[in-house]
Design an enzyme around this catalytic site. Sequence first.
Site, mmCIF file in Angstrom:
data_model
loop_
_atom_site.group_PDB
_atom_site.id
_atom_site.type_symbol
_atom_site.label_atom_id
_atom_site.label_comp_id
_atom_site.label_asym_id
_atom_site.label_seq_id
_atom_site.Cartn_x
_atom_site.Cartn_y
_atom_site.Cartn_z
ATOM 1 N N LYS A 166 75.343 16.941 58.137
ATOM 2 C CA LYS A 166 75.145 17.913 57.052
ATOM 3 C C LYS A 166 74.135 18.980 57.485
ATOM 4 O O LYS A 166 74.318 20.167 57.228
ATOM 5 C CB LYS A 166 74.667 17.186 55.779
ATOM 6 C CG LYS A 166 75.764 16.343 55.139
ATOM 7 C CD LYS A 166 75.254 15.407 54.045
ATOM 8 C CE LYS A 166 76.380 14.503 53.544
ATOM 9 N NZ LYS A 166 75.954 13.521 52.532
ATOM 10 N N GLN B 281 70.742 11.108 49.768
ATOM 11 C CA GLN B 281 71.763 10.356 50.513
ATOM 12 C C GLN B 281 71.813 8.911 50.000
ATOM 13 O O GLN B 281 70.798 8.238 49.921
ATOM 14 C CB GLN B 281 71.452 10.395 52.020
ATOM 15 C CG GLN B 281 72.515 9.762 52.899
ATOM 16 C CD GLN B 281 73.865 10.483 52.836
ATOM 17 O OE1 GLN B 281 73.935 11.690 52.667
ATOM 18 N NE2 GLN B 281 74.943 9.739 52.959
ATOM 19 N N ASP C 192 75.599 17.559 44.771
ATOM 20 C CA ASP C 192 76.460 16.385 44.959
ATOM 21 C C ASP C 192 77.265 16.071 43.693
ATOM 22 O O ASP C 192 78.185 15.255 43.727
ATOM 23 C CB ASP C 192 75.591 15.164 45.302
ATOM 24 C CG ASP C 192 75.841 14.643 46.706
ATOM 25 O OD1 ASP C 192 76.922 14.928 47.256
ATOM 26 O OD2 ASP C 192 74.959 13.946 47.245
HETATM 27 N N1 GUN Z 1 76.898 8.365 50.579
HETATM 28 C C1 GUN Z 1 78.221 8.274 50.850
HETATM 29 N N2 GUN Z 1 78.855 9.414 50.469
HETATM 30 C C2 GUN Z 1 77.914 10.218 49.964
HETATM 31 C C3 GUN Z 1 77.943 11.527 49.408
HETATM 32 O O1 GUN Z 1 78.979 12.192 49.297
HETATM 33 N N3 GUN Z 1 76.761 12.019 48.995
HETATM 34 C C4 GUN Z 1 75.605 11.319 49.077
HETATM 35 N N4 GUN Z 1 74.498 11.873 48.628
HETATM 36 N N5 GUN Z 1 75.542 10.111 49.583
HETATM 37 C C5 GUN Z 1 76.692 9.568 50.024
#
Ligand code: GUN
Length: 285
Positions: free
Chosen positions: A52, A96, A119
């Site tokens: 990311k 995350q 998100d």
């Molecule tokens: N963990 C697994 N997929 C995601 C996601 O799309 N966003 C976040 N913040 N954590 C994750």
Amino acid sequence: MQLLDGKALSKKIELEVTSDVKTLKDKCGCTPGLAVVLVGQDPASATYVNMKKKACDRVGFYSITHDMPQSISQEAIEKTIIMLNNDTNVDGILIQLPLPEHIDTTKLLELVEPAKDVDGFHPFNVGRLVTNLDGFVPCTPLGVMELLKEYEIDVKGKNCVVIGASNIVGKPMASLLLNADATVEICHIHTDSLKKHTLNADIILVAVGIINLITDDMVKDDVIIIDIGVSRTTEGKLVGDVDFENVSKKSSFITPSPGGVGPMTIAMLLKNTLKAAKINAKDKK
Ligand code: GUN
């Protein structure tokens, strides 16, 4: 059979975002900013966060990662989130997941300012999605909808079977499909006879993390397959939830995994952060 190439589409989207970032900078001197909160040593989470961050660098975003130890307290993470809510350089905040067991994840997600919730996990944005109002939509299901649109696959009236009912993927996926007038079934760990459901599906969207969960005897001819699962084989190879080799022979469209939905998730995070930055830029005028 045609491959749904998320890698190619994500590159195209990155170019569009890069161009929009330049325009925004020229207009108001604003640089979109993403803050990521990473807790603990989970190697998969560290890899995702790194990907990311690299994507943010490629499109010209400001990004910052708050890397916290596994033993950190709830209060310390809360303080960081409040600080990021008030930081005008930060347009988007991403926590995350998963977080360590001693942490109250729901409380943290609710603490993120909804206008910075790129998100789409805050109940405010979840509610807006369910009621088909504009807001922030979780990146993975949003990426799936973009991929379907790119290949001119209209879900209206189609029987869509979503497998997996998580807050991150399954539930928002089902809401997006319903908002696009599909007929939607959600299957999950307690579903009796998964095959009974999948055999009736025009589109199967599977996000479970079980290797070879979907086999060719479970699908009808010309099915469309969206494989969202990611697992590692004992040999260390990344694979999805679908027996690609055999199911692809019966499919009209299928995502590869990896290289299908994964890159789209990151592209949508960039789009959501840009959207937040554009709204904030208007407020700054
Ligand atoms: N963990 C697994 N997929 C995601 C996601 O799309 N966003 C976040 N913040 N954590 C994750």
